[in-house]
Design a protein around this motif. Sequence first.
Motif, PDB file in Angstrom:
ATOM      1  N   LEU A   7      30.123  36.633  27.769  1.00 15.11           N
ATOM      2  CA  LEU A   7      31.462  36.503  28.868  1.00 15.11           C
ATOM      3  C   LEU A   7      30.848  37.237  30.140  1.00 15.11           C
ATOM      4  N   PHE A   8      31.077  36.384  31.245  1.00 18.02           N
ATOM      5  CA  PHE A   8      30.314  36.792  32.704  1.00 18.02           C
ATOM      6  C   PHE A   8      31.588  36.700  33.396  1.00 18.02           C
ATOM      7  N   THR A   9      31.951  38.025  34.221  1.00 23.02           N
ATOM      8  CA  THR A   9      33.266  38.189  34.704  1.00 23.02           C
ATOM      9  C   THR A   9      32.706  38.905  36.187  1.00 23.02           C
ATOM     10  N   ALA A  10      33.616  38.413  36.987  1.00 20.50           N
ATOM     11  CA  ALA A  10      33.566  38.802  38.540  1.00 20.50           C
ATOM     12  C   ALA A  10      34.656  39.783  39.069  1.00 20.50           C
ATOM     13  N   SER A  14      39.583  38.728  35.552  1.00 26.79           N
ATOM     14  CA  SER A  14      38.877  37.699  34.715  1.00 26.79           C
ATOM     15  C   SER A  14      38.078  38.385  33.278  1.00 26.79           C
ATOM     16  N   LEU A  15      38.027  39.876  33.155  1.00 18.21           N
ATOM     17  CA  LEU A  15      37.651  40.349  32.231  1.00 18.21           C
ATOM     18  C   LEU A  15      38.483  40.653  31.052  1.00 18.21           C
ATOM     19  N   TRP A  16      39.566  40.981  31.340  1.00 11.60           N
ATOM     20  CA  TRP A  16      40.750  41.177  30.446  1.00 11.60           C
ATOM     21  C   TRP A  16      41.152  39.970  30.002  1.00 11.60           C
ATOM     22  N   ASN A 129      29.188  42.284  33.656  1.00  7.07           N
ATOM     23  CA  ASN A 129      29.814  42.467  35.155  1.00  7.07           C
ATOM     24  C   ASN A 129      28.987  41.896  36.005  1.00  7.07           C
ATOM     25  N   GLU A 130      29.043  40.752  36.619  1.00  2.04           N
ATOM     26  CA  GLU A 130      28.223  40.213  37.872  1.00  2.04           C
ATOM     27  C   GLU A 130      28.028  41.199  39.002  1.00  2.04           C
ATOM     28  N   GLN A 137      18.784  40.630  35.032  1.00  5.35           N
ATOM     29  CA  GLN A 137      19.613  40.894  33.654  1.00  5.35           C
ATOM     30  C   GLN A 137      20.622  40.028  33.408  1.00  5.35           C
ATOM     31  N   LEU A 138      21.405  39.637  34.443  1.00  4.97           N
ATOM     32  CA  LEU A 138      22.334  38.313  34.370  1.00  4.97           C
ATOM     33  C   LEU A 138      21.640  37.166  33.774  1.00  4.97           C
TER      34      LEU A 138
END
Length: 486
Positions: A7-10, A14-16, A129-130, A137-138
């Motif tokens: 799960l990639f979030t900016a 978007s995370l939650w 966390n982008e 790492q991403l």
Amino acid sequence: MSRFIGLFTASEESLWQGVTALLSAGQTVYITDEHTLPQVRAALPVSDSVEVVSSAEVYLRELVVRARPVVESLARRLDELPPGPVTVFLEMTWAVRTPSGDIYLRELQEALQQLLAERPALTLVCLYNESILLEDQLLLGLFSHPVVYAQAGVCPNPYYLPPAIIRKNNAKQRFDYWLANIDPHRAAPTPSPAKDPVAEKKAYPVEKPFQKMVAQTAEGRWKIRCFGELRIHRENGELVDWNTKAGSTRKLKTIFAFLLLRGEKGATADEMADLLWPEAESEQQAMNRLYHAVRYLRAVLNGSATDTRQSSFVVQQSSIYYLRLPYDSWIDLPMFQELCFKGNQHLTDGNLEAGKICYESAERLYSGDLFNDIPLKYIDNNENDWCWSKRTWYRDMYHKLLYSLARIHRQMGNLAQAIAYADKTLDENPNLEEGHREKMLALAESGRIDALHRQYRIYAESRKKFNLGAPSDEIRLLYLNLSRNN
């Protein structure tokens, strides 16, 4: 394996949103690194089936993050849960928080997939966390997950690579695997055993390579710390011993550092002889001393005095010396630089928490000036400025890091920490105006007016002591405004 989800979030939103969408029946374990426990509990549904733990409890805050203790700790925690499906969410910012964490990111992801294979009721979601994680790492995270969560839900990942292919980092194997995904008639061959020990050691690099010349050796990666005292740790944790029965330790370190910074350009024997023995009676005498020093440097890096003429690490080609490192070796300099750049960008954008994480991680890397134990006579060289300018540049970055952390803590309301970081800045450079500025602002916001007046006097006296003239207009006006408003 569709139960290993990326799960990639900016953004926090978007995370939650993604985490909430991936919650399922059964138990949930959320391992937090960048968020506090209360923040996560407030974002997740209140339920007895949801457990929130710190990354420190599963050994992700160690100085050296190893896959085995992390996975074993996680397995013990899972064994304590009631039987049934379990979803684990894991914040991956530990790889930035822990200076050596990115070295072992690949091994941990492979170990997590093995854990999933052993536990069919387990689903594991890695949260990237982008805005905080480093670019490579991403990218490694994207390669590691067979499925990723997108706006449309969980989707197959066309860029997924099996652990065996990631580990070997063979371009042809990646090509074959991806092409087979496009054309089902092109079956991807199973990776064959490596034909040489060097290939067996290769793995997808997380850190951008500091220099591209790789030693032809079966030895595992080194961890090289250039800040402060020059230190080299072998893969097994052993520290390279620079002491020899003959040969100057400082000269050996100077040759290593010089060749490291020169990278693919290398250095001629004349350059190194002029650097180390400028007062030699003759060119031949300087060359003899250089050959002697190179022989002992090879012995130090090899770990023995045998075969010093055929070193894998210090090689000579066409009268030019090059330094070669074991594949995937880690060096602190590029990581420090990228963390500082990302921290500055976050601060500019007003993202204080992300900026704090990046800057604090960079601070842990900076254990002193660049190659601090190399004698000044080899550093301060007007004819060959191979290190002095770089040392000054990194030191300036460190100073900016400190007063930026003071600013971040002040804006977050952590005034005691803001003052502490301002003091650290001024301990490094008592005339740095940004340090005085942040300390005066923090003192004013703390209501410590007497301390504010005292700090301005210290600033003015320091400028006088170092013949820098009167206080600058900016600091003088700041002081007057703060005094007037309090």
